[in-house]
Design a protein around this motif. Structure first.
Motif, PDB file in Angstrom:
ATOM      1  N   VAL A  80      -9.763   8.868  -6.843  1.00 54.40           N
ATOM      2  CA  VAL A  80      -8.875   8.219  -5.873  1.00 54.40           C
ATOM      3  C   VAL A  80      -9.662   7.711  -4.677  1.00 54.40           C
ATOM      4  N   ASN A  99       0.821  -1.206   0.000  1.00 58.75           N
ATOM      5  CA  ASN A  99       0.000   0.000   0.000  1.00 58.75           C
ATOM      6  C   ASN A  99       0.854   1.254   0.000  1.00 58.75           C
ATOM      7  N   LEU A 100       1.999   1.186   0.679  1.00 57.93           N
ATOM      8  CA  LEU A 100       2.898   2.342   0.723  1.00 57.93           C
ATOM      9  C   LEU A 100       3.400   2.681  -0.671  1.00 57.93           C
ATOM     10  N   ILE A 114      -3.251   5.286 -11.854  1.00 53.71           N
ATOM     11  CA  ILE A 114      -3.484   4.878 -10.477  1.00 53.71           C
ATOM     12  C   ILE A 114      -4.364   3.631 -10.363  1.00 53.71           C
ATOM     13  N   TYR A 132       3.181   6.318  -5.273  1.00 53.74           N
ATOM     14  CA  TYR A 132       2.907   6.553  -6.683  1.00 53.74           C
ATOM     15  C   TYR A 132       1.915   7.697  -6.856  1.00 53.74           C
ATOM     16  N   VAL A 133       0.870   7.698  -6.017  1.00 51.82           N
ATOM     17  CA  VAL A 133      -0.125   8.771  -6.127  1.00 51.82           C
ATOM     18  C   VAL A 133       0.530  10.120  -5.845  1.00 51.82           C
ATOM     19  N   VAL A 134       1.366  10.167  -4.794  1.00 49.36           N
ATOM     20  CA  VAL A 134       2.042  11.420  -4.443  1.00 49.36           C
ATOM     21  C   VAL A 134       2.951  11.869  -5.587  1.00 49.36           C
ATOM     22  N   ALA A 174       1.813   2.192  -3.410  1.00 47.71           N
ATOM     23  CA  ALA A 174       0.721   2.848  -4.133  1.00 47.71           C
ATOM     24  C   ALA A 174       0.583   4.299  -3.713  1.00 47.71           C
ATOM     25  N   ILE A 175       0.684   4.558  -2.406  1.00 52.26           N
ATOM     26  CA  ILE A 175       0.557   5.932  -1.927  1.00 52.26           C
ATOM     27  C   ILE A 175       1.683   6.789  -2.494  1.00 52.26           C
ATOM     28  N   ILE A 210      -9.950   3.849  -3.553  1.00 49.79           N
ATOM     29  CA  ILE A 210      -9.517   3.384  -2.234  1.00 49.79           C
ATOM     30  C   ILE A 210     -10.602   2.547  -1.588  1.00 49.79           C
TER      31      ILE A 210
END
Lengths: 59, 186
Positions: B156, A33-34, B79, A39-41, A36-37, B160
């Motif tokens: 997003v 999950n980290l 994403i 990547y979003v950032v 993915a986060i 999620i």
């Protein structure tokens, strides 16, 4: 993407969690999950970096 | 006649759990699925993911659609693909977890076999549901994002919420796997 959570699982199952596989699996899922986060950032930051360039070009 | 609580074929159920966690949260890519009875550990290497591939493919359609005329949005539009990858990683983690508990030397009880089969199915079905949601949402939201930039946060958020369906399957699988108990066989 796939190698980092697996690496975290095998590295942490004996060193940090004393053989408790559940916690190691939770750590592996958390690293996935980290990623993915991050990547979003990164995508949002890249988008913000482009916008001042576009405004300069339009001027 | 006493029932045998530790039959020799009990690890077959554990293998089935590994298969279910990997094959259901993932999807086949080459089309040759084989029969479901072939639940052996090596099948994981040949099967690619079901829910994760649906998510990747479906959102990939949308990304290809908008990429042609709005290429600057592609990085943000990827994403849903990353989220689908995470769903496959959940299945992989549970498969590794179950496979770590299988061994020819120690006794393996029928109870553990069923528990691990159930945990594999739990994460697999959760991943299938999550991948399906991420795929459809990714497709339509990415297409709408090309027309309206404010939809990014919405996309997003919805992704999620779809992703946590797979996470709940993983949590249930982990809880069930902790209940695996082979003491009555050794």
């Amino acid at each position: 993407m796939a190698s980092l959570p697996l690496t975290v699982y095998y590295a942490s199952v004996d060193r940090f969690f004393a053989g408790n596989t559940t916690y190691a699996a939770v750590a592996a899922a958390a690293t996935a999950n980290l990623i993915a986060i991050l990547y979003v950032v990164a995508a949002v930051l890249e988008d913000r970096a482009e916008q001042p360039d576009k405004q300069k070009k339009q001027e | 006649m006493d029932p045998d609580y530790c039959p020799a074929w009990a690890p077959f159920l554990g293998f089935g759990g590994v298969f279910a966690s990997m094959a259901l949260s993932s999807k086949w890519s080459n089309g040759s699925f084989g029969s479901k009875g072939q639940r052996v550990l090596t099948m994981n290497m040949f099967l690619s993911a079901l829910g994760a591939a649906y998510g990747t493919a479906r959102s990939g359609i949308g990304i290809a659609g908008i990429g042609a005329f709005r290429p600057e949005l592609i990085m943000k539009a990827l994403i849903p693909v990353v989220m689908s990858g995470i769903i496959a990683v959940y299945g992989l983690v549970v498969a590794v977890l179950i496979a770590g508990g299988l061994s020819p030397d120690n006794g393996y009880s029928l109870y553990t076999g069923f528990v691990q089969l159930g945990s594999g199915i739990a994460v697999g079905m959760g991943g299938l549901a999550a991948g399906y949601a991420v795929g459809i949402v990714g497709d339509y939201c990415v297409r709408a994002y090309a027309q309206e930039n404010k939809l990014f946060v919405t996309m997003v958020l919805i992704l999620i919420f779809g992703e946590v369906l797979g996470l709940y399957g993983l949590i249930v699988a982990l809880i069930m796997n902790t209940k695996a108990d082979n003491t009555m066989c050794s």
